[in-house]
Design an enzyme around this catalytic site. Sequence first.
Site, PDB file in Angstrom:
ATOM      1  N   CYS A  12       0.783  -1.231   0.000  1.00  0.00           N
ATOM      2  CA  CYS A  12       0.000   0.000   0.000  1.00  0.00           C
ATOM      3  C   CYS A  12       0.817   1.285   0.000  1.00  0.00           C
ATOM      4  O   CYS A  12       1.992   1.286   0.324  1.00  0.00           O
ATOM      5  CB  CYS A  12      -0.848   0.112   1.260  1.00  0.00           C
ATOM      6  SG  CYS A  12      -1.719  -1.332   1.709  1.00  0.00           S
ATOM      7  N   GLY A  38       0.652   0.230  -5.198  1.00  0.00           N
ATOM      8  CA  GLY A  38      -0.563  -0.586  -5.226  1.00  0.00           C
ATOM      9  C   GLY A  38      -1.481  -0.096  -6.319  1.00  0.00           C
ATOM     10  O   GLY A  38      -1.741   1.101  -6.416  1.00  0.00           O
ATOM     11  N   ASN A 112      -0.616   1.039   6.047  1.00  0.00           N
ATOM     12  CA  ASN A 112       0.386   0.397   5.208  1.00  0.00           C
ATOM     13  C   ASN A 112       1.191  -0.520   6.095  1.00  0.00           C
ATOM     14  O   ASN A 112       1.770  -0.075   7.081  1.00  0.00           O
ATOM     15  CB  ASN A 112       1.298   1.451   4.565  1.00  0.00           C
ATOM     16  CG  ASN A 112       2.396   0.830   3.725  1.00  0.00           C
ATOM     17  OD1 ASN A 112       2.243  -0.273   3.203  1.00  0.00           O
ATOM     18  ND2 ASN A 112       3.509   1.515   3.604  1.00  0.00           N
ATOM     19  N   GLY A 113       1.240  -1.805   5.768  1.00  0.00           N
ATOM     20  CA  GLY A 113       2.001  -2.756   6.577  1.00  0.00           C
ATOM     21  C   GLY A 113       1.193  -4.000   6.833  1.00  0.00           C
ATOM     22  O   GLY A 113       0.216  -4.275   6.143  1.00  0.00           O
ATOM     23  N   CYS A 246      12.426  -1.251   6.257  1.00  0.00           N
ATOM     24  CA  CYS A 246      12.471  -2.316   5.243  1.00  0.00           C
ATOM     25  C   CYS A 246      13.553  -2.026   4.186  1.00  0.00           C
ATOM     26  O   CYS A 246      13.483  -1.018   3.476  1.00  0.00           O
ATOM     27  CB  CYS A 246      11.105  -2.398   4.564  1.00  0.00           C
ATOM     28  SG  CYS A 246      11.054  -3.400   3.078  1.00  0.00           S
ATOM     29  N   TYR A 252      13.954  -1.826  -4.110  1.00  0.00           N
ATOM     30  CA  TYR A 252      12.971  -2.001  -5.180  1.00  0.00           C
ATOM     31  C   TYR A 252      11.749  -1.099  -5.105  1.00  0.00           C
ATOM     32  O   TYR A 252      11.330  -0.537  -6.110  1.00  0.00           O
ATOM     33  CB  TYR A 252      12.520  -3.474  -5.183  1.00  0.00           C
ATOM     34  CG  TYR A 252      11.474  -3.777  -6.207  1.00  0.00           C
ATOM     35  CD1 TYR A 252      11.822  -3.931  -7.547  1.00  0.00           C
ATOM     36  CD2 TYR A 252      10.139  -3.873  -5.855  1.00  0.00           C
ATOM     37  CE1 TYR A 252      10.856  -4.180  -8.505  1.00  0.00           C
ATOM     38  CE2 TYR A 252       9.164  -4.124  -6.809  1.00  0.00           C
ATOM     39  CZ  TYR A 252       9.524  -4.274  -8.128  1.00  0.00           C
ATOM     40  OH  TYR A 252       8.579  -4.513  -9.069  1.00  0.00           O
ATOM     41  N   SER A 293      13.433  -0.257 -12.163  1.00  0.00           N
ATOM     42  CA  SER A 293      13.994  -0.167 -10.812  1.00  0.00           C
ATOM     43  C   SER A 293      15.464  -0.576 -10.739  1.00  0.00           C
ATOM     44  O   SER A 293      16.123  -0.311  -9.744  1.00  0.00           O
ATOM     45  CB  SER A 293      13.158  -1.016  -9.857  1.00  0.00           C
ATOM     46  OG  SER A 293      13.013  -2.306 -10.387  1.00  0.00           O
ATOM     47  N   ASP A 355      20.004  -6.684 -12.193  1.00  0.00           N
ATOM     48  CA  ASP A 355      18.595  -6.655 -11.773  1.00  0.00           C
ATOM     49  C   ASP A 355      18.564  -6.432 -10.263  1.00  0.00           C
ATOM     50  O   ASP A 355      19.546  -6.712  -9.569  1.00  0.00           O
ATOM     51  CB  ASP A 355      17.899  -7.967 -12.149  1.00  0.00           C
ATOM     52  CG  ASP A 355      16.378  -7.805 -12.261  1.00  0.00           C
ATOM     53  OD1 ASP A 355      15.860  -6.713 -11.937  1.00  0.00           O
ATOM     54  OD2 ASP A 355      15.715  -8.770 -12.668  1.00  0.00           O
ATOM     55  N   ASP A 356      17.424  -5.918  -9.761  1.00  0.00           N
ATOM     56  CA  ASP A 356      17.380  -5.609  -8.327  1.00  0.00           C
ATOM     57  C   ASP A 356      17.177  -6.845  -7.465  1.00  0.00           C
ATOM     58  O   ASP A 356      17.631  -6.901  -6.332  1.00  0.00           O
ATOM     59  CB  ASP A 356      16.294  -4.567  -8.033  1.00  0.00           C
ATOM     60  CG  ASP A 356      14.982  -4.917  -8.677  1.00  0.00           C
ATOM     61  OD1 ASP A 356      14.362  -5.896  -8.248  1.00  0.00           O
ATOM     62  OD2 ASP A 356      14.599  -4.233  -9.646  1.00  0.00           O
ATOM     63  N   CYS A 392       8.011 -12.518   3.760  1.00  0.00           N
ATOM     64  CA  CYS A 392       7.904 -11.263   4.526  1.00  0.00           C
ATOM     65  C   CYS A 392       6.571 -11.271   5.272  1.00  0.00           C
ATOM     66  O   CYS A 392       5.544 -11.588   4.678  1.00  0.00           O
ATOM     67  CB  CYS A 392       7.956 -10.071   3.578  1.00  0.00           C
ATOM     68  SG  CYS A 392       7.620  -8.509   4.424  1.00  0.00           S
ATOM     69  N   CYS A 450      13.883 -10.981   4.840  1.00  0.00           N
ATOM     70  CA  CYS A 450      13.611 -11.866   3.701  1.00  0.00           C
ATOM     71  C   CYS A 450      14.912 -12.446   3.131  1.00  0.00           C
ATOM     72  O   CYS A 450      14.894 -13.456   2.449  1.00  0.00           O
ATOM     73  CB  CYS A 450      12.788 -11.162   2.620  1.00  0.00           C
ATOM     74  SG  CYS A 450      13.373  -9.553   2.179  1.00  0.00           S
TER      75      CYS A 450
HETATM   76  S1  SF4 Z   1      11.249  -9.037   5.366  1.00  0.00           S
HETATM   77 FE1  SF4 Z   1      12.174  -8.053   3.538  1.00  0.00          FE
HETATM   78  S2  SF4 Z   1      10.454  -7.148   2.428  1.00  0.00           S
HETATM   79 FE2  SF4 Z   1       9.737  -7.605   4.519  1.00  0.00          FE
HETATM   80  S3  SF4 Z   1      10.041  -5.723   5.695  1.00  0.00           S
HETATM   81 FE3  SF4 Z   1      11.874  -6.976   5.986  1.00  0.00          FE
HETATM   82  S4  SF4 Z   1      13.271  -6.300   4.334  1.00  0.00           S
HETATM   83 FE4  SF4 Z   1      11.233  -5.569   3.814  1.00  0.00          FE
END
Ligand code: SF4
Length: 470
Positions: A12, A38, A112-113, A246, A252, A293, A355-356, A392, A450
């Site tokens: 979001c 989004g 958002n979250g 994050c 990205y 990106s 690539d990212d 995530c 992640c």
């Molecule tokens: S797990 Fe990865 S995508 Fe999720 S908040 Fe942490 S860094 Fe961001």
Amino acid sequence: MLGEIKGLNEECGIFGVFNHPESAQLTYYGLHALQHRGQEGAGIVTSDGDHMKVAKGHGLISEVFPQDRLDDLEGNASIGHVRYATAGDGSYENIQPLMFRSQTGGLALAHNGNLVNAQALKSQLEAQGSILQTTSDTEVVAHLIKRAGHLPMDQAISQALSMIKGAYAFLMMTEEKMYVANDPRGLRPISIGYLGDAWCVSSETCAFDVIGATYEREVMPGELLIIDKNGIESQRFSAPIQRTLCSMEYVYFSRPDSNLDGKNVHASRKRMGKTLAAEAPVEADVVTGVPDSSISAAIGYAEASGIPYELGLIKNRYVGRTFIQPSQELREQGVKMKLSAVRGIVEGKRVVMVDDSIVRGTTSRRIVKMLKEAGAKEVHVRIASPPIQNPCYYGIDTSTSGELIAANNTVEEIEEQIGADSLSYLTVEGLNDAIYQGEESLNHGGCAACFTGNYPTEIYPNTVPPYEKA
Ligand code: SF4
């Protein structure tokens, strides 16, 4: 952005304006600048000080709000939301802001979250007689606020926020006030700015530039801001904890013209590319980035390696959302329609393709094939983030563990599967250095769960990643 076909989606974006006669129009422009966060639903709630109006719908902000619908949203204060609908929650009721009316007045919420203890709280609320109308975590917060209705609104919100865990940037509004909150670790970005006498709130700073507002500052982790006709007041609902913003926002999600935590996103991505060039050099003739990106990281890689940056891949800008499709077959078709390799640039060349990230691997395999079909002699894939190996729980759709190629394969196996002549990823240390540049502060070190599996909050046994919710 190729997120929608790559399998990496932000949940979001939120935007709000307080004390401006054209608050709804400005919120529309702000949400338009956040559309990349989004594309499947949008909504705006306005207040004229006495009454609140809500309008929302499925689709892009421009599709949901033709001018006459926007003109109908009168009031000096507005909050808005754009969302990516996860599996099973694409219904109209889940489109935000959520609006609740009671005898004591209205409350609108935009979030958002993702909350990690939402299931436990939902069970608790239902056991105590609450009837939940949506599958959204956001409604849980509204019920918790309502249950503390004997308290002044700021205290009721603080009490509710102290019960929820996970990642959240909240924008809430009553007839007379706006409330902005960031979770105790500041996992998702949220900033405030001003335009004349009006206050603005946005997930990303790029939206302030679009409406001509001036950036003031980020909303701090554990901070609750109360905005009303007397100005802005800051309260704390949680003691400060080390911020874990994050890292994927830098890699990205955020727009390159946004600043996060005072750092420009494009400049951060360039540093990722430079670090990647130092960590994973290769003999080659040209460097190219996967639009959009990865362009910044590719420029950084080219600068640091001395290999010229070239436009080896171009994006077709006129492919619509038709290609946001769930099936693998259509996703693959989507890649072909969205990108083309430039034969005149890559033919007979050793190409570094930056690539990212790699999520499922499908997109990378397609692009490598495309470059080779256009005559590239070698394709060396360099990824400007570490392998994504874990889901995530904080509001990013990274796909399930079973779909994440790096969760189930070694780098060598992925290299073979995508048909690259070589493959290397940025290390976690390299990513942190590129973002934070050795900064020694409370803000040092973002969430990288992640990549590492080290989640900054507790994860409960019944915590469900947002995209796995039914
Ligand atoms: S797990 Fe990865 S995508 Fe999720 S908040 Fe942490 S860094 Fe961001």
